[in-house]
Scaffold this active site. Sequence first.
Site, short mmCIF file in Angstrom:
data_model
loop_
_atom_site.label_atom_id
_atom_site.label_comp_id
_atom_site.label_asym_id
_atom_site.label_seq_id
_atom_site.Cartn_x
_atom_site.Cartn_y
_atom_site.Cartn_z
N GLY A 26 0.78 -1.24 0.00
CA GLY A 26 0.00 0.00 0.00
C GLY A 26 0.81 1.28 0.00
O GLY A 26 0.31 2.32 0.45
N MET A 104 -3.40 -6.96 -7.34
CA MET A 104 -2.83 -8.04 -8.14
C MET A 104 -3.88 -9.00 -8.68
O MET A 104 -3.68 -10.21 -8.71
CB MET A 104 -1.77 -8.80 -7.30
CG MET A 104 -0.71 -7.91 -6.70
SD MET A 104 0.14 -6.88 -7.93
CE MET A 104 1.23 -8.09 -8.66
N ARG A 105 -5.00 -8.46 -9.13
CA ARG A 105 -6.04 -9.26 -9.77
C ARG A 105 -6.38 -8.64 -11.11
O ARG A 105 -6.37 -7.40 -11.26
CB ARG A 105 -7.32 -9.32 -8.92
CG ARG A 105 -7.14 -9.81 -7.52
CD ARG A 105 -6.75 -11.26 -7.42
NE ARG A 105 -7.69 -12.18 -8.05
CZ ARG A 105 -7.42 -13.46 -8.28
NH1 ARG A 105 -6.24 -13.97 -7.95
NH2 ARG A 105 -8.31 -14.24 -8.85
N HIS A 123 1.55 0.84 -13.05
CA HIS A 123 2.31 -0.37 -13.43
C HIS A 123 3.81 -0.04 -13.44
O HIS A 123 4.21 1.00 -13.98
CB HIS A 123 1.86 -0.85 -14.82
CG HIS A 123 2.59 -2.08 -15.26
ND1 HIS A 123 2.29 -3.33 -14.76
CD2 HIS A 123 3.63 -2.25 -16.10
CE1 HIS A 123 3.11 -4.21 -15.29
NE2 HIS A 123 3.94 -3.58 -16.11
N GLY A 157 -7.70 -5.60 -21.43
CA GLY A 157 -6.44 -6.31 -21.58
C GLY A 157 -5.58 -6.20 -20.33
O GLY A 157 -5.95 -5.56 -19.34
N GLU A 188 6.73 5.96 -9.14
CA GLU A 188 5.30 5.61 -9.20
C GLU A 188 4.48 6.58 -8.35
O GLU A 188 3.42 7.06 -8.77
CB GLU A 188 5.06 4.18 -8.67
CG GLU A 188 5.59 3.08 -9.56
CD GLU A 188 5.28 1.71 -8.98
OE1 GLU A 188 4.22 1.50 -8.38
OE2 GLU A 188 6.13 0.81 -9.12
#
Length: 239
Positions: A26, A104-105, A123, A157, A188
């Site tokens: 997180g 992560m799904r 990402h 996608g 990020e």
Amino acid sequence: MAFSVPFATMLPPMPLDLGVLISGRGSNLQAILDAIGTGKLDARVRLVISNRPGVQGLARAEAAGVPTCVVNHKEFASRQAFDAAMVETLREHGVSWVVLAGFMRIVTPVLLDAFPHRVINIHPSLLPAFPGVNAQAAALAHGVRIAGCTVHLVDAGTDTGPILAQGAVPVLDGDTEESLSARILHREHEILVHVLDAVAQDKLVVEQHEGKPRARLLGPALALGLQDVLHDKPTEVST
Ligand code: GRF
């Protein structure tokens, strides 16, 4: 000549109502919470959903007084049923934008159709290079000299949706997956907050380009990290 100003444009902008989906540490969530806390980002995190119980990101949300919820993917028969449960909870909490921050799904059209062009992912690679998991290790294995991260709108996608912002970092001699990941992670946090700030200021434009959606942020172009990866001046080319 008199102009009539649409009523909506006279209203002060409302803070973004975010739902943040996480699976672990997180730190990107923390970057959002910190930016809100310091007034850099005009947003409210309405809800944090984790698909895993007991993760650090949930504790970060609770420390910030943000409602949390565990929607455990293992308890659902399909990805669609899992997404439907998340959509219901996000709607109950008044969420209008969804941020996948280390989630992560793979999401399905059930979530995407509920929040059209309003699901954002961070990402850890310069897409379209290295989509999917283990992007930093793949970048090292390929010997790239410039790595980075991408914030994009999510489509059906894997890491293929319209790009909103990218940040670069150099790959240094002796880098390990851990050292490169840490350098990328710092970047990020910067670009994710930058994009959310642009969205909060209504500066996100989605257009059709050759039959596909393409996104851009109004205002000065972001080139985070280029000063770090430009070691030398560009070579003059004579024609
Ligand atoms: C980040 O590198 C993100 O890009 C990737 O997973 C990591 C999550 O980190 N999808 P955190 O949970 O935000 O600290």
